[in-house]
Design an enzyme around this catalytic site. Sequence first.
Site: not given
Length: 493
Positions: A107, A299, A305
Amino acid sequence: MPLGHGDRPARIESGDDYIESLRGRNLKVFLLGERVAEPVDHPMIRPSINAVAETYDLAMREPEVATVVSSLTGKRVNRFLHVAQSAEDLVAQNMMQRKLGQNTGTCFQRCVGMDAFNSLHSVTYEIDEKHATPYHQRLEAFLSTMQERNYVVGGAMTDVKGDRSKAPNEQDDPDLFVHVTKRNEDGIWLKGAKAHQTGCINSHWIIAMPTIRLGPADADYAVVAAFPVDAPGITYIYGRQSCDTRSMEGGSIDVGNANFSGQEAMVVLDEVFVPWSHVFMDGEHEFAAMLVERFTCYHRRSYVCKTGVGDVLIGAAAQAAEYNGVDKASHIKDKLVQMPHLNETMYAAGIASSHQARPTKSGCYLNDDMLANVCKHHVTKMPFEMGRLAQDLAGGLVSTAPSEKELRHPELGALLDKYLKGRADTPTEARIRVLRLIENMTMGRNAVGYLTESLHGAGSPQAQRIQIGRQMALDFKKGLARRLAGIDSADDE
Ligand SMILES: Cc1cc2nc3c(=O)[nH]c(=O)nc-3n(C[C@H](O)[C@H](O)[C@H](O)COP(=O)(O)OP(=O)(O)OC[C@H]3O[C@@H](n4cnc5c(N)ncnc54)[C@H](O)[C@@H]3O)c2cc1C
Ligand code: SF4
């Protein structure tokens, strides 16, 4: 270079500038029972700082990926600080997120702030429209400064929440949700705690936002405010991660991913003062739900990601199989097809959500909520299956390998080199390194980002099912079925 409360340095360009900008802030950070003198130099914290630094270095190496022309200043700014002006902007965010996941395997912490700015852009506009408040203008002024300085802004939504069945005003302890304790002509004071805050210590500023739908009795909890990370009254309590102390043992093998990790901490606010210029909601409780829904809409598709991180895991699994000499076996090939199938399923939903964006009243684009929730709901499951497949391909040594100290031991080193060898042409150390990377991502410190964050970050699975349920348009779909089944006529439609 000491940072005064959030107003220095004047501008950050590179990852190195960024790392320097974090020094000397005298933050009150606690880790393993001790106050951390300088987080930048702490071996357990530094990999998380490196991951954020990569967002700056990528912008320098590949400006077309990680920078964009600001709609506020007309200057080129980091994409993490940009308010989306089109569906293409949102798609470009996703592509950048995938690349950063590939580059760091963890992250990189900067998306919460990006999604906070995007959701606040439209919500402050709509609050002002109803209440004639000055929030939108304040937000744009604040964002322009962040863009010019190229700062990292963390997004703090999740409160500690106490008894989850009770509203903030019903809790025995009023501080279990962040709230305003005092107001005067200069500003407001905040008290409470935010949990699991990604990259908070690595940020320059934090924006606190409400975490749930609020009613009139919760008006003091309906607050959105930005404050510098080094504002007086803040204590950071670092969350430890699985195997995190390995980074204090020296060596580079056992850590799995020596350079990069994520970061979460609890942020305790004890009467933190915020001037009015940085207050973007105060009491407009009826807009809390809109903010939470728009923030999570952005989000939940930001979680592509994890597909960049998944690319690393797929590569590690394939490499481990090759080192073991089994890469030609049909079941191995089949599992290596299954992993990208899962990975691309998550990506497909996220990128489709961005493509289907629509403008909001403020001009900022908002991605498709149904597809964002489908993306994030996949993300709550598929990385776990990918982790299982990677461990399957890795073999048991992924969790039983001896430490680097044994590999380097004068007596045991040669023995392990001989007996832990896979294919004859593969160095034993390479085999162990790739297994440690798989361990890191599926059980070690980066499993926090790859698995638990995938499960709970941006809302636990049930939160997505609620949103999917709200938007599934069952009456419309029942009508389609009734018409084709000859129950309703076309006229009934
Ligand atoms: C690694 C990581 C990084 C994160 N980063 C950030 C960040 O940067 N910023 C931020 O704001 N947040 C962040 N979060 C927080 C994340 O959004 C929350 O973890 C998530 O919303 C769940 O809240 P919780 O952890 O308090 O779990 P809980 O609320 O305790 O949920 C536990 C379980 O209880 C269920 N549950 C909860 N409330 C109810 C209810 N009222 N009724 C029925 N069931 C209920 C949930 O569905 C879940 O199954 C992060 C979380 C993680 C794990
Ligand atoms: S979990 Fe993903 S989306 Fe969230 S901050 Fe980390 S990298 Fe960005």
